[in-house]
Design an enzyme around this catalytic site. Structure first.
Site, PDB file in Angstrom:
ATOM      1  N   ASP A  24     -56.290  46.328  91.992  1.00 38.48           N
ATOM      2  CA  ASP A  24     -55.731  47.055  93.129  1.00 38.48           C
ATOM      3  C   ASP A  24     -56.593  48.263  93.478  1.00 38.48           C
ATOM      4  O   ASP A  24     -56.812  48.557  94.665  1.00 38.48           O
ATOM      5  CB  ASP A  24     -54.305  47.495  92.798  1.00 38.48           C
ATOM      6  CG  ASP A  24     -53.556  48.003  94.014  1.00 38.48           C
ATOM      7  OD1 ASP A  24     -53.590  47.324  95.049  1.00 38.48           O
ATOM      8  OD2 ASP A  24     -52.948  49.079  93.933  1.00 38.48           O
TER       9      ASP A  24
ATOM     10  N   ASP B 290     -46.633  45.450  95.697  1.00 37.98           N
ATOM     11  CA  ASP B 290     -46.124  46.565  94.899  1.00 37.98           C
ATOM     12  C   ASP B 290     -44.710  46.275  94.404  1.00 37.98           C
ATOM     13  O   ASP B 290     -44.399  46.469  93.221  1.00 37.98           O
ATOM     14  CB  ASP B 290     -46.139  47.853  95.729  1.00 37.98           C
ATOM     15  CG  ASP B 290     -47.538  48.235  96.171  1.00 37.98           C
ATOM     16  OD1 ASP B 290     -48.482  47.977  95.405  1.00 37.98           O
ATOM     17  OD2 ASP B 290     -47.689  48.774  97.279  1.00 37.98           O
TER      18      ASP B 290
END
Length: 465
Positions: free
Chosen positions: A200, A394
Site C-alpha cells: 500500500d 481499507d
C-alpha cells in the site's frame, strides 16, 4: 500532548471523521457476526488447499511460518499483477475495459458472494434432505440475493442517497473480508496483512505506484467511478436533519469561496478588457481621427468597477493582424451597439453579506468561465479536500485483522485490536492527512491493531495462563 489535543479537537469538530469511524466499526462488527455466527471461524479447507500451503494439507513445506510467508507473498504478487494490468488499461485509455472490470467486480459481490453466504447460512438451518425445506432454502437464497443485488445496483450505479451507498460499501466489504478469512489458512492472514502494508505504501506514494499513476489519469473518468472503489463521508449529506447549523455553515463557506473566485476572475478580465478597448481606440484613431473617443464615449468608463459582466460581441474576435478597413468598421459598429446593451455591474459587492442569495446565484451561474461548468471528474472529487474518503480495501483489511484476532478465542484481544485500528485511523486522518496529497490509510491502523492484539494476548496469557 499538543498532538493528542489536536486529535481530540478534530474528532469533536469533524462529523465526517466520526461517521467514518462508525462505519469502520459497523464493518468490523458485521464481519464478526458472519464469521462467527455463520462459519464458526472455520476455514474452508477444500478451497484453501487448492491455492495455499499449510501443514494440514498435502502441499506444505513442513514449516507453518514458512508456509504462511509463501502464501502471503504469492497473494501480494497476484494483487500486484492485477493492479499493474489495471494500470496498463488506464494509461492506454481502455476506459470501457476499466469500467467493465469494476462493474463486473461489483456485480460479482452483489449477487455471487452474497448468494454463497446466504446458502451457507440457510443450509445449516434447514434440512437439505427434506424437499420442502430444500425448496424453502432456495427461496430464502434467491429472493434476498435479488433484492440485495438490485439494491446495490441502484446504490452504486445511480445518483442514490449517500447513506445507501455507505451501507452497501460496509456490507460488501464485510462479505469480501469473510471470504478471505474462509480461504486463507490460519497464519497466512498475518503475513498477508503485513506484506500488503508495504504494498500500500508503494502503490500510493511511489512515483511508479499503480494508485499514484491512476490518480494522474483520474481526470479522464467521471466522478461516478469512485462509487465503485471508495467510501465517501460527505458531511453535507451526512448531517441532513441532524446538524443543520453545521450544514448551513458549510454552504455559506462554499458561497464565500465561489464569490472570491468570481471577484478574482473578473478583476483579471477587466484588465484584459481595458487592453482590448485600447486597441480599438487606436484602430479608430488610425482610420478616422475624428472618431477618437472623448470622456463621454461609451468606451470610457466613468467609474472603474472591479467586477462587470459584459455581453460578448463579435469585436472580441478582432486581432492585431486584421488590417481590412471594412472589418475594422464592422468591429467598431458592433462594439458601439454592444455598449448600448444592458450591463450588469456588481462593483459595489465584495462579500456575500452585501447581496441576497439569488443575486449571487445569478452571478456565479452566468459569469463563471465555461471550464468551470464542465462535468465533475474523478480528479475533481479526489482533489476536494473537504470530503473524507477511504478505499474499499481499507475496510476489507481492517475487518480481516479483526476476524483473524477473533480466531484466537480471546474477546479482550479482539477489542484491543479494534481499538488499535481505530486509533491508527484517527491519527492517519488527522495528523498525517493533507489536502495536497493522498495518505495511505492502511499501514498505521494495521500496525497499531496488530501491536494491540499481540500485546493483549501476551498479558492475557500471563494473567490467565
Amino acid at each position: 500532548m499538543d498532538t493528542l489535543r489536536s486529535i481530540s479537537s478534530e474528532l469533536v469538530r469533524s462529523s465526517q471523521l466520526r461517521w467514518t469511524l462508525f462505519s469502520v466499526i459497523a464493518n468490523m462488527s458485521l464481519t464478526l457476526s458472519i464469521w462467527i455466527g455463520v462459519y464458526n471461524m472455520e476455514v474452508n479447507s477444500e478451497l484453501s488447499k487448492t491455492y495455499f500451503l499449510d501443514p494440514s494439507f498435502e502441499q506444505t513445506t513442513g514449516n507453518l511460518l514458512l508456509d504462511g510467508f509463501i502464501n502471503g507473498v504469492g497473494t501480494i504478487l497476484v494483487l500486484g499483477c492485477v493492479s499493474f494490468i489495471m494500470l496498463a488499461f488506464v494509461l492506454f485509455d481502455f476506459r470501457r475495459i476499466v469500467k467493465a472490470w469494476l462493474t463486473l467486480s461489483c456485480l460479482l459481490i452483489l449477487f455471487g458472494v452474497s448468494a454463497q453466504t446466504l446458502h451457507d447460512m440457510f443450509s445449516q438451518v434447514f434440512d437439505q434432505d427434506d424437499n420442502n425445506q430444500y425448496y424453502m432454502t432456495i427461496v430464502l437464497i434467491v429472493v434476498p440475493t435479488v433484492v440485495y443485488g438490485f439494491g446495490g445496483i441502484y446504490a452504486f450505479f445511480s445518483n442514490s442517497s449517500l447513506i445507501l451507498h455507505q451501507i452497501f460499501v460496509v456490507t460488501n466489504c464485510s462479505l469480501i473480508s469473510v471470504f478471505y478469512l474462509r480461504v486463507f489458512p490460519s497464519k497466512t492472514t498475518w503475513f498477508v496483512l503485513w506484506i500488503v502494508l508495504f504494498w500500500d505504501l508503494f502503490a500510493v506514494l511511489a512515483p511508479m505506484g499503480p494508485l499514484k499513476k491512476v490518480q494522474e489519469k483520474a481526470s479522464d473518468y467521471s466522478k461516478c467511478v469512485l462509487n465503485l472503489i471508495m467510501f465517501s463521508a460527505n458531511e453535507k449529506r451526512l448531517t441532513a436533519g441532524s446538524n443543520q447549523e453545521e450544514t448551513n455553515e458549510g454552504e455559506e463557506s462554499t458561497i464565500r469561496r465561489t464569490v472570491k473566485q468570481t471577484i478574482e476572475y473578473y478583476t483579471k478580465r477587466e484588465a484584459q478588457d481595458d487592453e482590448f478597448y485600447q486597441k480599438i481606440r487606436q484602430r479608430r484613431a488610425a482610420i478616422n481621427p475624428d472618431s477618437v473617443p472623448t470622456e463621454h464615449s461609451p468606451l470610457v468608463e466613468a467609474e472603474p468597477s472591479p467586477i462587470e459582466l459584459k455581453e460578448k460581441n463579435s469585436t472580441e474576435e478582432l486581432s492585431d493582424d486584421e488590417s481590412d478597413t471594412s472589418e475594422t468598421s464592422s468591429g467598431s459598429s458592433n462594439l458601439s451597439s454592444s455598449d448600448s446593451s444592458t450591463t450588469v455591474s456588481t462593483s459595489d459587492i465584495s462579500t456575500a453579506e452585501e447581496c441576497d442569495q439569488k443575486e449571487w446565484d445569478d452571478l456565479v451561474s452566468n459569469s463563471l468561465p465555461n471550464n468551470d461548468k464542465r462535468p465533475a471528474t474523478a480528479a475533481d472529487a479526489l482533489n476536494d479536500g473537504e470530503v473524507l474518503r477511504l478505499g474499499f480495501g481499507d475496510f476489507v483489511f481492517y475487518s480481516l485483522l479483526i476476524g483473524q484476532a477473533a480466531a484466537s478465542g480471546c474477546p479482550f484481544a479482539v477489542i484491543s485490536a479494534a481499538l488499535g485500528i481505530l486509533f491508527g485511523l484517527v491519527v492517519t486522518l488527522t495528523v498525517f492527512s493533507t489536502e495536497e496529497s493522498t495518505t495511505p490509510a492502511l499501514p498505521l491502523p494495521v500496525i497499531c491493531g496488530t501491536f494491540c492484539y499481540f500485546s493483549s494476548m501476551f498479558f492475557w496469557e500471563q494473567l490467565y495462563g
